[in-house]
Design a protein around this motif. Structure first.
Motif, PDB file in Angstrom:
ATOM      1  N   TYR A  90      -4.799  56.063  -0.705  1.00  0.00           N
ATOM      2  CA  TYR A  90      -6.201  56.140  -1.130  1.00  0.00           C
ATOM      3  C   TYR A  90      -6.706  57.578  -1.132  1.00  0.00           C
ATOM      4  O   TYR A  90      -7.286  58.051  -2.120  1.00  0.00           O
ATOM      5  N   ILE A  94      -8.224  60.111  -4.075  1.00  0.00           N
ATOM      6  CA  ILE A  94      -9.566  60.677  -4.017  1.00  0.00           C
ATOM      7  C   ILE A  94      -9.509  62.201  -4.046  1.00  0.00           C
ATOM      8  O   ILE A  94     -10.314  62.860  -4.727  1.00  0.00           O
ATOM      9  N   LEU A 112     -18.642  63.304   0.777  1.00  0.00           N
ATOM     10  CA  LEU A 112     -17.740  62.191   1.069  1.00  0.00           C
ATOM     11  C   LEU A 112     -17.864  61.769   2.527  1.00  0.00           C
ATOM     12  O   LEU A 112     -17.963  60.576   2.845  1.00  0.00           O
ATOM     13  N   SER A 121     -14.962  53.917   3.947  1.00  0.00           N
ATOM     14  CA  SER A 121     -13.528  53.820   3.665  1.00  0.00           C
ATOM     15  C   SER A 121     -12.730  53.257   4.846  1.00  0.00           C
ATOM     16  O   SER A 121     -11.685  52.644   4.644  1.00  0.00           O
ATOM     17  N   SER A 128     -11.113  50.327  -0.987  1.00  0.00           N
ATOM     18  CA  SER A 128     -10.965  51.781  -1.061  1.00  0.00           C
ATOM     19  C   SER A 128      -9.698  52.162  -1.822  1.00  0.00           C
ATOM     20  O   SER A 128      -9.704  53.088  -2.642  1.00  0.00           O
ATOM     21  N   GLY A 132      -9.630  54.240  -5.318  1.00  0.00           N
ATOM     22  CA  GLY A 132      -8.845  55.456  -5.547  1.00  0.00           C
ATOM     23  C   GLY A 132      -8.099  55.411  -6.865  1.00  0.00           C
ATOM     24  O   GLY A 132      -8.118  56.380  -7.641  1.00  0.00           O
ATOM     25  N   CYS A 135     -10.538  55.733  -9.830  1.00  0.00           N
ATOM     26  CA  CYS A 135     -10.955  57.117 -10.071  1.00  0.00           C
ATOM     27  C   CYS A 135      -9.961  57.836 -10.980  1.00  0.00           C
ATOM     28  O   CYS A 135     -10.350  58.593 -11.882  1.00  0.00           O
TER      29      CYS A 135
END
Length: 352
Positions: A90, A94, A112, A121, A128, A132, A135
């Motif tokens: 994850y 990120i 964050l 998270s 989460s 990730g 994203c």
């Protein structure tokens, strides 16, 4: 501050040191840090490569259940090792996303930490991980505008890891349609939507009935969310499990402030749009149960990018300084309120 006045070369080095530190803290936290660990470990303890053993205590999507079973069977039977590798994957995603998108990696890491890292998270392991991957899909979408491939990726993540990621199917509509462009150019309409949504926090009955009908007739969502509604109806008369009215009010006020400050050159920014939409979404879904805020969090997460953009793109130096002070105060208030309000999900940090 947050690398703003540090040489670019040293800022990059410092950002990697921060990344390593946060990765270590998250991956090697103790079993008690994170509300999901108790129930996840029960699934883990009984899991094998036989699908009958998957999701014994709580429902997992098939991809995550397979990964858990394979990890236990072929790599390690220690649940903490599994928890660590999930967080590792994850956070790598990120980190890659932030470095690709944010104009100031250190500042995004600060946001964050304040809004997501400890209070979200650690307590939403599966979501989460899915976020990730989502994203990375958004990076691909912005670069190539391949809507078909993006949609398939989001469906893949949703059905294999976490179903709340289905909300990302709306991202192309939010980013590239004319109606969306017109909406986010009209600050007055955005003010009305944000303010009006706050009233749902005090009257969840209407939203509850709509959600019941929606979830019952959309079987792909799964039994988990039907059960959440059942729990809500049983406990709502004796326990406060809805969204914090205080944090919701803070989000509304700061959202209005962010809309007011947003310059024209950011009206089309995807992360601005996702952040603003997350506010009414959180108020409406959070009015039913705090657990449903997880859906809106998928959009709210992108404030860690948008707040950095505002940090630099506000034209007036006076307004820019004002914003920088207020966003730090706002983030600190949200973080402290999350620790105090809790919902049983935030515990003192401990290493393994």
């Amino acid at each position: 501050m947050f690398g703003t006045f540090i040489n670019v070369r040293y800022r990059k080095l410092l950002s990697y040191l921060v990344f390593i530190f946060l990765l270590f803290i998250g991956a090697f936290r103790s079993f008690d840090v994170g509300i999901d660990n108790t129930i996840y470990s029960r699934n883990f303890n009984v899991a094998s490569m036989d699908p009958v053993t998957w999701s014994a205590y709580t429902e997992f999507e098939p991809g995550f259940a397979f990964f858990l079973a394979a990890f236990k069977t072929y790599i390690s039977s220690d649940y903490l090792h599994f928890m660590a590798i999930v967080f590792f994957i994850y956070f790598l995603c990120i980190n890659g996303f932030i470095r690709k998108i944010s104009p100031n990696v250190l500042l995004s890491f600060f946001f964050l930490i304040v809004f997501t890292y400890y209070t979200k998270s650690f307590n939403m392991i599966r979501q989460s991980l899915a976020l990730g991957f989502a994203c990375l899909a958004i990076i691909m979408l912005e670069k190539h505008r391949n809507y078909v491939i993006y949609t398939l990726i989001i469906l893949f993540i949703s059905f294999l890891i976490h179903r709340t990621i289905l909300i990302f199917l709306f991202v192309p509509l939010i980013a590239y349609t004319r109606i969306s462009n017109d909406l986010f150019k009209n600050k007055f309409i955005l003010y009305i939507i944000i303010i009006f949504s706050y009233f749902f926090v005090f009257s969840p009955g209407f939203v509850l009935e709509l959600l019941k009908k929606f979830l019952i007739h959309v079987p792909i969502i799964g039994d988990r969310y039907i059960n959440y509604l059942t729990v809500y109806m049983e406990l709502s008369s004796t326990a406060e499990i809805t969204i914090s009215k205080y944090s919701s009010l803070l989000n509304v006020i700061f959202g209005l402030y962010a809309v007011y400050l947003t310059p024209k050159n950011l009206y089309s920014n995807l992360y601005y749009r996702l952040y603003i939409l997350s506010i009414p979404l959180a108020n409406i879904l959070g009015a039913v149960t705090a657990l449903f805020i997880r859906v809106s969090f998928n959009f709210q997460f992108f404030q860690i990018i948008y707040f950095v953009l505002l940090w630099y793109y506000i034209e007036s130096s006076k307004r820019r300084l004002e914003y920088r002070v207020l966003v730090i105060i706002y983030g600190s208030m949200i973080f402290v309120n999350a620790l105090l309000k809790n919902f049983g999900s935030v515990v003192p940090y401990q290493l393994q």
